[in-house]
Design a protein around this motif. Sequence first.
Motif, PDB file in Angstrom:
ATOM      1  N   ALA A  25      -0.166   2.417  10.418  1.00 45.41           N
ATOM      2  CA  ALA A  25       0.697   1.336   9.706  1.00 45.41           C
ATOM      3  C   ALA A  25      -0.021  -0.020   9.630  1.00 45.41           C
ATOM      4  O   ALA A  25       0.127  -0.610   8.730  1.00 45.41           O
ATOM      5  CB  ALA A  25       1.943   1.728  10.233  1.00 45.41           C
ATOM      6  N   LEU A  26      -0.765  -0.337  10.668  1.00 47.35           N
ATOM      7  CA  LEU A  26      -1.078  -1.620  10.761  1.00 47.35           C
ATOM      8  C   LEU A  26      -2.581  -1.880  10.211  1.00 47.35           C
ATOM      9  O   LEU A  26      -2.767  -2.812   9.514  1.00 47.35           O
ATOM     10  CB  LEU A  26      -1.469  -2.042  12.218  1.00 47.35           C
ATOM     11  N   ALA A  27      -3.510  -0.881  10.054  1.00 46.97           N
ATOM     12  CA  ALA A  27      -4.816  -0.792   9.670  1.00 46.97           C
ATOM     13  C   ALA A  27      -4.848  -0.812   8.021  1.00 46.97           C
ATOM     14  O   ALA A  27      -5.680  -1.476   7.410  1.00 46.97           O
ATOM     15  CB  ALA A  27      -5.774   0.068  10.227  1.00 46.97           C
ATOM     16  N   THR A  28      -4.026  -0.153   7.486  1.00 45.57           N
ATOM     17  CA  THR A  28      -4.093   0.264   6.033  1.00 45.57           C
ATOM     18  C   THR A  28      -3.949  -1.032   5.296  1.00 45.57           C
ATOM     19  O   THR A  28      -4.816  -1.314   4.126  1.00 45.57           O
ATOM     20  CB  THR A  28      -2.883   1.215   5.590  1.00 45.57           C
ATOM     21  N   PRO A  29      -3.078  -2.160   5.474  1.00 45.82           N
ATOM     22  CA  PRO A  29      -3.099  -3.175   4.799  1.00 45.82           C
ATOM     23  C   PRO A  29      -4.364  -3.967   4.965  1.00 45.82           C
ATOM     24  O   PRO A  29      -4.755  -4.643   3.906  1.00 45.82           O
ATOM     25  CB  PRO A  29      -1.612  -4.015   5.371  1.00 45.82           C
ATOM     26  N   LEU A  30      -5.060  -3.960   6.071  1.00 47.18           N
ATOM     27  CA  LEU A  30      -5.970  -4.946   6.178  1.00 47.18           C
ATOM     28  C   LEU A  30      -7.240  -4.226   5.668  1.00 47.18           C
ATOM     29  O   LEU A  30      -8.348  -4.865   5.344  1.00 47.18           O
ATOM     30  CB  LEU A  30      -6.533  -4.857   7.927  1.00 47.18           C
TER      31      LEU A  30
END
Length: 413
Positions: A25-30
């Motif tokens: 969830a956190l890494a995909t936007p980055l």
Amino acid sequence: MNPLVRAPRRTVAALIGTELLLTFALATPLIATLGLKAGEIDPVGKENLLGLVTAVGALAAFVLNPVFGHLSDRTRSRFGRRRPWILAGLAGGVPAAVIMATATGGLQLVLGWLLAQAAYNAALAALSAVIADRVPPEQQATVSGLFGAAGFAGVTPGLVLVGVLPGNVAALFLIPALAGVLGGLLAWRLLRDDAPVTEAAPVNLRSLLSSLVFDPRLSRGFTVVWVQRFLLQFANALIATFGLFYLMTRLELTTAAAAAVVSATGLVSLLLNVLAAGVSGKLASRTQAYRGFIVVAGLLMAGSMLVKMTAGSLWPIYLATGLAGIGLGVFYAVDLALVIRVMPGSADSARYLGVFNIAKALPQSIAPAVAPLLLTLGSDPVAPAAVKNYFLLYLTGAVAALAATALTPLIRT
């Protein structure tokens, strides 16, 4: 080691599964989604907008991780200290994803990512503390290694999703956020032995502000491990920040060819991260020789930098990627277990682990700012015709890794 002293399997399963889904969830936007959305909002100034969004997010992570850890430590609830924060944090990622998916301006995108960082750091601070709360010391390195491997592996679903749905930005925001909710439900169900806390010190403005600072004199071991994580993450961030431009400048690859190499080396690094973290954590639990693993990790990271400094062809790039991938995996397999041993007090474990997480987040903001300056100093002795001095850039990374290694004898457990 007493074989009967073990964390329940459901606790270990919750830690691994929730960390994997949280990282997804956190890494995909980055990885891609924020960049794609920035390009939709401002095609001309997308780089500046993306830089602003990620900078605000990094600042939020810097401040909020120890604050939420402090709140978790002092939570009095019949559901325990950790589970409410894990579930609420991962559920809070969904409205943040909706804000970012529907953003029509830069301010809305910044707000959405700020809320996402707040939500996920609340969950991360509480989840990390479960290892200190529920895992016996003899097993902490094994679980820390599996936890670290899950964090590395959590990047993979995002890479796959971006390849499957390259143009559907809304889905790229929402699917990982919904997966994060599943992680929260998993933790809620499997961490049911998180004992209720009936007594805890009150929370006030002074305690919140104090959660952001740490007196190095309280524990030299904690300070040393914090500095080691900062230096090794700084070295790693120098590798990642200008990796594409390095290939184009030093090896004179086209943009398309350099992008293909970055993609291939990224997958190699990810695979080695996961394998090294899992294996090293298990070995460290058996031997309890945590400091030896820190030394190996630092030397491998320094070796990776030295190879990149002098590389004039493609195969050394893969060698450097392998060394760095193994080194980082080895370090993150044992650093969490080690810092739990040396942190000042178990009653504030989430707070101190939040402070420890700053050592991972802060270099990701500093390295991109320092790297352009290093590239302009002097000339590259390996590629004299090059405008940018990548030799100095990676020399700085090697020095940082060796400095981290040299600090190891100061750790007394």
